[in-house]
Design a protein around this motif. Structure first.
Motif, PDB file in Angstrom:
ATOM      1  N   PRO A 136      41.354  53.337  39.876  1.00 27.76           N
ATOM      2  CA  PRO A 136      40.598  52.099  39.652  1.00 27.76           C
ATOM      3  C   PRO A 136      39.375  51.956  40.563  1.00 27.76           C
ATOM      4  CG  PRO A 136      42.637  51.634  40.835  1.00 27.76           C
ATOM      5  CD  PRO A 136      42.710  53.057  40.384  1.00 27.76           C
ATOM      6  N   GLU A 137      39.562  52.237  41.856  1.00 33.36           N
ATOM      7  CA  GLU A 137      38.451  52.073  42.794  1.00 33.36           C
ATOM      8  C   GLU A 137      37.340  53.089  42.533  1.00 33.36           C
ATOM      9  OE1 GLU A 137      39.762  52.006  46.807  1.00 33.36           O
ATOM     10  OE2 GLU A 137      40.962  50.167  46.552  1.00 33.36           O
TER      11      GLU A 137
ATOM     12  N   TRP B 237      43.251  48.271  35.201  1.00 33.11           N
ATOM     13  CA  TRP B 237      44.189  48.851  34.225  1.00 33.11           C
ATOM     14  C   TRP B 237      44.874  47.775  33.397  1.00 33.11           C
ATOM     15  CZ3 TRP B 237      49.550  48.157  34.176  1.00 33.11           C
ATOM     16  CH2 TRP B 237      50.095  47.499  35.304  1.00 33.11           C
ATOM     17  N   LYS B 238      45.083  46.605  33.969  1.00 34.32           N
ATOM     18  CA  LYS B 238      45.699  45.512  33.210  1.00 34.32           C
ATOM     19  C   LYS B 238      44.763  45.012  32.109  1.00 34.32           C
ATOM     20  CE  LYS B 238      48.462  43.910  37.147  1.00 34.32           C
ATOM     21  NZ  LYS B 238      48.705  42.793  38.089  1.00 34.32           N
ATOM     22  N   TYR B 239      43.482  44.893  32.459  1.00 34.56           N
ATOM     23  CA  TYR B 239      42.513  44.462  31.444  1.00 34.56           C
ATOM     24  C   TYR B 239      42.374  45.513  30.350  1.00 34.56           C
ATOM     25  CZ  TYR B 239      38.558  42.007  29.459  1.00 34.56           C
ATOM     26  OH  TYR B 239      37.752  41.301  28.605  1.00 34.56           O
ATOM     27  N   ALA B 240      42.452  46.785  30.729  1.00 27.26           N
ATOM     28  CA  ALA B 240      42.379  47.873  29.747  1.00 27.26           C
ATOM     29  C   ALA B 240      43.555  47.804  28.771  1.00 27.26           C
ATOM     30  CB  ALA B 240      42.352  49.220  30.451  1.00 27.26           C
ATOM     31  N   ILE B 241      44.726  47.399  29.254  1.00 25.64           N
ATOM     32  CA  ILE B 241      45.887  47.233  28.366  1.00 25.64           C
ATOM     33  C   ILE B 241      45.626  46.136  27.339  1.00 25.64           C
ATOM     34  CG2 ILE B 241      48.279  46.406  28.267  1.00 25.64           C
ATOM     35  CD1 ILE B 241      48.824  47.899  30.844  1.00 25.64           C
ATOM     36  N   ALA B 242      45.116  45.002  27.807  1.00 24.60           N
ATOM     37  CA  ALA B 242      44.827  43.886  26.903  1.00 24.60           C
ATOM     38  C   ALA B 242      43.824  44.299  25.820  1.00 24.60           C
ATOM     39  CB  ALA B 242      44.286  42.694  27.697  1.00 24.60           C
ATOM     40  N   THR B 243      42.773  44.992  26.233  1.00 24.38           N
ATOM     41  CA  THR B 243      41.749  45.425  25.280  1.00 24.38           C
ATOM     42  C   THR B 243      42.285  46.471  24.311  1.00 24.38           C
ATOM     43  OG1 THR B 243      40.150  45.098  27.050  1.00 24.38           O
ATOM     44  CG2 THR B 243      39.385  46.237  25.090  1.00 24.38           C
ATOM     45  N   SER B 244      43.134  47.362  24.780  1.00 28.21           N
ATOM     46  CA  SER B 244      43.715  48.403  23.925  1.00 28.21           C
ATOM     47  C   SER B 244      44.612  47.787  22.847  1.00 28.21           C
ATOM     48  CB  SER B 244      44.529  49.386  24.774  1.00 28.21           C
ATOM     49  OG  SER B 244      43.704  50.051  25.700  1.00 28.21           O
TER      50      SER B 244
ATOM     51  N   VAL C 184      44.301  35.122  34.326  1.00 29.50           N
ATOM     52  CA  VAL C 184      43.489  35.177  33.100  1.00 29.50           C
ATOM     53  C   VAL C 184      43.770  36.467  32.334  1.00 29.50           C
ATOM     54  CG1 VAL C 184      41.132  35.313  32.194  1.00 29.50           C
ATOM     55  CG2 VAL C 184      41.670  33.704  34.037  1.00 29.50           C
ATOM     56  N   VAL C 185      43.836  37.589  33.050  1.00 31.02           N
ATOM     57  CA  VAL C 185      44.084  38.890  32.424  1.00 31.02           C
ATOM     58  C   VAL C 185      45.501  38.958  31.843  1.00 31.02           C
ATOM     59  CG1 VAL C 185      44.250  41.374  32.825  1.00 31.02           C
ATOM     60  CG2 VAL C 185      42.404  40.063  33.889  1.00 31.02           C
TER      61      VAL C 185
ATOM     62  N   ILE D  71      42.489  55.950  28.596  1.00 26.80           N
ATOM     63  CA  ILE D  71      41.675  55.035  29.399  1.00 26.80           C
ATOM     64  C   ILE D  71      42.543  54.201  30.337  1.00 26.80           C
ATOM     65  CG2 ILE D  71      40.209  52.975  29.265  1.00 26.80           C
ATOM     66  CD1 ILE D  71      38.949  54.223  26.765  1.00 26.80           C
ATOM     67  N   VAL D  72      43.659  53.693  29.831  1.00 29.84           N
ATOM     68  CA  VAL D  72      44.563  52.896  30.664  1.00 29.84           C
ATOM     69  C   VAL D  72      45.090  53.734  31.835  1.00 29.84           C
ATOM     70  CG1 VAL D  72      46.793  51.706  30.756  1.00 29.84           C
ATOM     71  CG2 VAL D  72      45.245  51.296  28.837  1.00 29.84           C
TER      72      VAL D  72
END
Length: 415
Positions: A314-315, A334-341, A386-387, A306-307
């Protein structure tokens, strides 16, 4: 068609449940995506706030569901019957209290989160007691490994919420946030299907032996504490962005969070399967670490995929899921996906230890959850800040979980 039916018949109950969770998550995603496209960023910000409150509610109620699941494995006969009736009693009381609080404080909540209406909180509050009853019902199915029935409860909730909300939006001219609230509250009633009435005795007074009662109370309090940390980590960012930023930016961030959290929602499927399995293995004196390894591998592989997809396209992802109105948020995907992962992987470790009555990881999660809030309070000049603060907090959390796991394995081998 015959081939599909044949394949389904070959799946065991656990595999059917996993397939069902994927369908339910897909339906919930479709629900969010349609709202995002139909309402636009500003109105979607309020809808996303209600969805976030739904997630917060699910974490609170999960204390009852996980406790019910754990002790449905351990208890039998009359003790099990007493436990179920007592749990239903206290879950209903908790739901009524929280529902009343939501209704009483609807005006302050509207002001705090810059919402268009206070009535959406009132409607949401009315449905809260039903959600808690629903969670205990699910806990019984989860603990007894009746995954077919468990899957139906999730499907009933998801399908009804999607259908009712869309019908209301296209047929009634009320404010969209109120219609979304009605759809969410109504879906709780459908989530009771199928409802297990066996062992429920409303007129009989039930009690538990002192030792069992003490064990339940200890597990319940620690689980509630951990679910509170889940609420902080998983939802504080959306609530704080809704407070600190303009409605348009909050709507953009809500779309970002929804896409980035896909890995977490899939990971939850493995948590559902993990807890009863680990409890049963521990009860029988068998090795349970291999179960953890298997699920961590699945989540890590999914997260990496997913990342990578969010980094490369992304777009395209934003355009396909929400439309061109949200395209400006694409660089953060992709940065938010890293945090969630990072959070999803550490979460598997935390629930593994929670099922083994090891509570240090719970404390670690609480500390990192608080630190995440503190970081966002001090660093929220842009959505990017924030991310990044979330990535920092979640990386530290996962590191601590890994070190604790290694230490636990060493102590277990010595014992």
């Amino acid at each position: 068609m015959a081939i599909h039916i044949s394949v389904l018949k070959k799946l065991n109950a656990e595999q059917k449940f996993m397939a069902s969770v994927i369908i339910v998550n897909g339906g919930n995603y479709l629900y969010n995506l349609l709202l995002g496209r139909i309402l636009g960023p500003e109105e979607f910000a309020d809808a996303a706030l209600l969805i976030t409150f739904l997630l917060v509610l699910s974490f609170v109620a999960m204390t009852f569901q996980l406790s019910t699941a754990k002790f449905s494995v351990i208890f039998e006969n009359e003790i099990f019957k007493s436990f179920i009736n007592i749990t239903y009693k206290y879950s209903t009381i908790t739901g009524v209290i929280l529902g009343i609080l939501m209704i009483v404080f609807s005006k302050p909540l509207q002001s705090l989160f810059n919402a268009q209406s206070s009535y959406m909180f009132v409607i949401f509050g009315i449905g809260i007691p039903i959600y808690f009853i629903m969670s205990v019902n699910r806990g019984i199915y989860q603990g007894s490994k009746k995954f077919d029935s468990l899957a139906i409860t999730y499907q009933s909730e998801m399908i009804s919420r999607l259908a009712i909300t869309l019908v209301l939006i296209y047929t009634i001219g009320l404010q969209s946030s109120i219609l979304v609230a009605i759809g969410i509250a109504a879906s709780f009633f459908f989530g009771l299907i199928p409802f297990r009435t066996k062992d429920i005795e409303i007129t009989t007074k039930h009690s538990l032996p002192k030792a069992e009662s003490k064990y339940i109370t200890k597990f319940f309090i620690l689980t509630a504490f951990y679910e509170l940390t889940q609420i902080i980590i998983n939802n504080s960012d959306i609530l704080m962005v809704k407070h600190y930023f303009e409605t348009y930016e909050a709507g953009l961030y809500a779309s970002l969070a929804l896409i980035g959290r896909v890995v977490y929602f899939v990971a939850w499927m493995f948590v559902m399967l993990l807890l009863p399995k680990v409890v049963e293995k521990q009860k029988d004196g068998e090795a349970h670490a291999p179960i953890l390894f298997k699920y961590v591998f699945y989540i890590t592989l999914l997260s990496a995929t997913i990342v990578l997809g969010c980094y490369l396209f992304p777009e395209l992802v934003i355009q396909m899921m929400f439309g061109s109105e949200y395209i400006s948020i694409a660089p953060l995907l992709w940065k938010y996906a890293i945090a969630t992962s990072l959070f999803a992987i550490s979460n598997i470790f935390a629930y593994y230890f929670l099922s083994l009555d090891q509570y240090i990881p719970v404390v670690l999660s609480a500390l990192l959850g608080i630190s995440q809030v503190a970081l966002i309070v001090f660093f929220h000049n842009t959505l990017s800040e924030v991310v990044i603060m979330q990535i920092v907090a979640m990386a530290i959390l996962l590191t601590f979980q890994l070190f604790f796991f290694i230490g636990y394995l060493k102590l277990s081998k010595k014992a």
